[in-house]
Design an enzyme around this catalytic site. Sequence first.
Site, mmCIF file in Angstrom:
data_model
loop_
_atom_site.group_PDB
_atom_site.id
_atom_site.type_symbol
_atom_site.label_atom_id
_atom_site.label_comp_id
_atom_site.label_asym_id
_atom_site.label_seq_id
_atom_site.Cartn_x
_atom_site.Cartn_y
_atom_site.Cartn_z
ATOM 1 N N LYS A 35 0.836 -1.212 0.000
ATOM 2 C CA LYS A 35 0.000 0.000 0.000
ATOM 3 C C LYS A 35 0.868 1.260 0.000
ATOM 4 O O LYS A 35 0.648 2.188 -0.770
ATOM 5 C CB LYS A 35 -0.929 0.027 1.230
ATOM 6 N N ARG A 107 -9.631 0.889 8.485
ATOM 7 C CA ARG A 107 -9.146 -0.439 8.857
ATOM 8 C C ARG A 107 -10.157 -1.198 9.701
ATOM 9 O O ARG A 107 -9.862 -2.295 10.172
ATOM 10 C CB ARG A 107 -7.877 -0.265 9.663
ATOM 11 N N ARG A 146 11.549 -6.059 5.210
ATOM 12 C CA ARG A 146 11.291 -4.634 4.910
ATOM 13 C C ARG A 146 12.221 -3.766 5.743
ATOM 14 O O ARG A 146 12.454 -4.025 6.911
ATOM 15 C CB ARG A 146 9.844 -4.285 5.238
ATOM 16 N N ARG A 179 11.273 -1.667 11.398
ATOM 17 C CA ARG A 179 10.226 -1.270 12.346
ATOM 18 C C ARG A 179 10.093 -2.320 13.433
ATOM 19 O O ARG A 179 10.145 -3.515 13.152
ATOM 20 C CB ARG A 179 8.887 -1.130 11.600
ATOM 21 N N ARG A 190 -0.614 -8.945 13.498
ATOM 22 C CA ARG A 190 -1.186 -7.925 12.600
ATOM 23 C C ARG A 190 -2.011 -8.596 11.495
ATOM 24 O O ARG A 190 -3.044 -8.076 11.087
ATOM 25 C CB ARG A 190 -0.057 -7.080 11.991
HETATM 26 P P1 ADP Z 1 2.278 -1.828 3.230
HETATM 27 O O1 ADP Z 1 2.319 -0.313 3.167
HETATM 28 O O2 ADP Z 1 1.058 -2.396 2.577
HETATM 29 O O3 ADP Z 1 2.489 -2.364 4.613
HETATM 30 P P2 ADP Z 1 4.847 -1.648 1.779
HETATM 31 O O4 ADP Z 1 4.515 -0.776 0.609
HETATM 32 O O5 ADP Z 1 5.672 -1.057 2.863
HETATM 33 O O6 ADP Z 1 3.516 -2.363 2.371
HETATM 34 O O7 ADP Z 1 5.582 -2.952 1.193
HETATM 35 C C1 ADP Z 1 5.983 -4.015 2.077
HETATM 36 C C2 ADP Z 1 7.314 -4.578 1.622
HETATM 37 O O8 ADP Z 1 7.165 -5.253 0.384
HETATM 38 C C3 ADP Z 1 8.398 -3.516 1.380
HETATM 39 O O9 ADP Z 1 9.617 -4.091 1.761
HETATM 40 C C4 ADP Z 1 8.333 -3.255 -0.132
HETATM 41 O O10 ADP Z 1 9.591 -2.826 -0.654
HETATM 42 C C5 ADP Z 1 7.949 -4.637 -0.660
HETATM 43 N N1 ADP Z 1 7.044 -4.596 -1.832
HETATM 44 C C6 ADP Z 1 6.052 -3.711 -2.079
HETATM 45 N N2 ADP Z 1 5.408 -4.029 -3.233
HETATM 46 C C7 ADP Z 1 6.011 -5.158 -3.693
HETATM 47 C C8 ADP Z 1 5.804 -6.008 -4.837
HETATM 48 N N3 ADP Z 1 4.839 -5.751 -5.725
HETATM 49 N N4 ADP Z 1 6.621 -7.068 -4.982
HETATM 50 C C9 ADP Z 1 7.603 -7.345 -4.096
HETATM 51 N N5 ADP Z 1 7.857 -6.601 -3.001
HETATM 52 C C10 ADP Z 1 7.065 -5.524 -2.800
HETATM 53 P P1 AMP Z 2 0.875 0.578 9.183
HETATM 54 O O1 AMP Z 2 1.995 1.557 9.089
HETATM 55 O O2 AMP Z 2 -0.268 0.912 8.279
HETATM 56 O O3 AMP Z 2 1.337 -0.846 9.047
HETATM 57 O O4 AMP Z 2 0.283 0.730 10.670
HETATM 58 C C1 AMP Z 2 1.082 0.474 11.814
HETATM 59 C C2 AMP Z 2 0.203 0.369 13.052
HETATM 60 O O5 AMP Z 2 -0.451 1.623 13.293
HETATM 61 C C3 AMP Z 2 -0.924 -0.649 12.976
HETATM 62 O O6 AMP Z 2 -0.486 -1.972 13.305
HETATM 63 C C4 AMP Z 2 -1.914 -0.096 14.008
HETATM 64 O O7 AMP Z 2 -1.490 -0.350 15.336
HETATM 65 C C5 AMP Z 2 -1.788 1.412 13.781
HETATM 66 N N1 AMP Z 2 -2.734 1.901 12.749
HETATM 67 C C6 AMP Z 2 -2.432 2.427 11.531
HETATM 68 N N2 AMP Z 2 -3.538 2.774 10.875
HETATM 69 C C7 AMP Z 2 -4.584 2.448 11.676
HETATM 70 C C8 AMP Z 2 -5.999 2.548 11.554
HETATM 71 N N3 AMP Z 2 -6.582 3.035 10.447
HETATM 72 N N4 AMP Z 2 -6.757 2.118 12.579
HETATM 73 C C9 AMP Z 2 -6.203 1.631 13.707
HETATM 74 N N5 AMP Z 2 -4.871 1.499 13.890
HETATM 75 C C10 AMP Z 2 -4.070 1.906 12.892
#
Ligand code: ADP
Ligand code: AMP
Length: 237
Positions: A35, A107, A146, A179, A190
């Site tokens: 995302k 969410r 990541r 993280r 999660r």
């Molecule tokens: P989210 O925001 O949904 O938690 P991220 O955008 O941070 O996910 O992506 C999670 C991990 O996967 C990161 O390490 C990113 O570089 C990698 N990633 C994102 N999109 C892809 C993809 N299409 N294929 C492989 N790895 C990806």
């Molecule tokens: P993310 O960066 O989207 O993976 O979010 C990290 C953490 O922030 C999540 O595991 C939740 O604890 C909190 N969080 C982020 N967005 C939301 C949301 N829309 N509602 C509730 N908790 C959230």
Amino acid sequence: MKRLFLWLCLCLVGLVAWAGEPPRVILIGPPGAGKGTQARYLSEKYHLSHISTGDILRENRKQGTELGQKAAAYMDSGKLVPDDLIVSMVAEKLEGDGGFVLDGFPRSEAQAVLLDTMLAKAGHPINSVILLEVKDNDLVERLSLRRSCPTCQRTYHLKSNPPKKEGLCDVDGTALIQRPDDKEDVIRNRLRVYHEQTEPVLRHYATAPGVVKIDGQLGIEEVQRRVDEALGAPVAP
Ligand code: ADP
Ligand code: AMP
Ligand code: ZN
């Protein structure tokens, strides 16, 4: 040549259509689905405001705000932060009539209902809901590998999307971090929370206009191409 001309015409038609109604996008999917990666791409390409609730919460923690302190324990254990805290935090970001991409919000079903109400009042409903689908086992691998930039929030992956210089952000040279919630036990929690509390949001938007599912296991560029397509943007042939 003819193909290029046709594509340029499509671009023009697309841009005219967009001039009327800016994209108001929800990017939804499990943690690690991509995302943030896609939201950053969209916000840079189409000048949309990127609203990532996770990034806003992490910034609040860094600044030591009351919201950051209240959210900390939920985030560290992989639970959702309570809806009232999240919704008031997002409301101020949604003021104005520009386009935006929501990353990590809504969410829970309650958040989705509150979002719809807020946007209906403003007369600016969501016009695109994009679901990124990735299998749980791949998500565990993705999140474990990541690395994130604490300055610009870009994310990298040690194998599929590594930084150009090991351990450093390509854009600002900041040392990348893992993280604390990207550790296997918290990741699994999660994912459980996603299936229990966020999947109902998919049902909530199942019949909304502009809902598209995308295979998030494809490469980053192919996902970008499909996201463009989902937005009705002209894509290169
Ligand atoms: P989210 O925001 O949904 O938690 P991220 O955008 O941070 O996910 O992506 C999670 C991990 O996967 C990161 O390490 C990113 O570089 C990698 N990633 C994102 N999109 C892809 C993809 N299409 N294929 C492989 N790895 C990806
Ligand atoms: P993310 O960066 O989207 O993976 O979010 C990290 C953490 O922030 C999540 O595991 C939740 O604890 C909190 N969080 C982020 N967005 C939301 C949301 N829309 N509602 C509730 N908790 C959230
Ligand atoms: Zn950076």
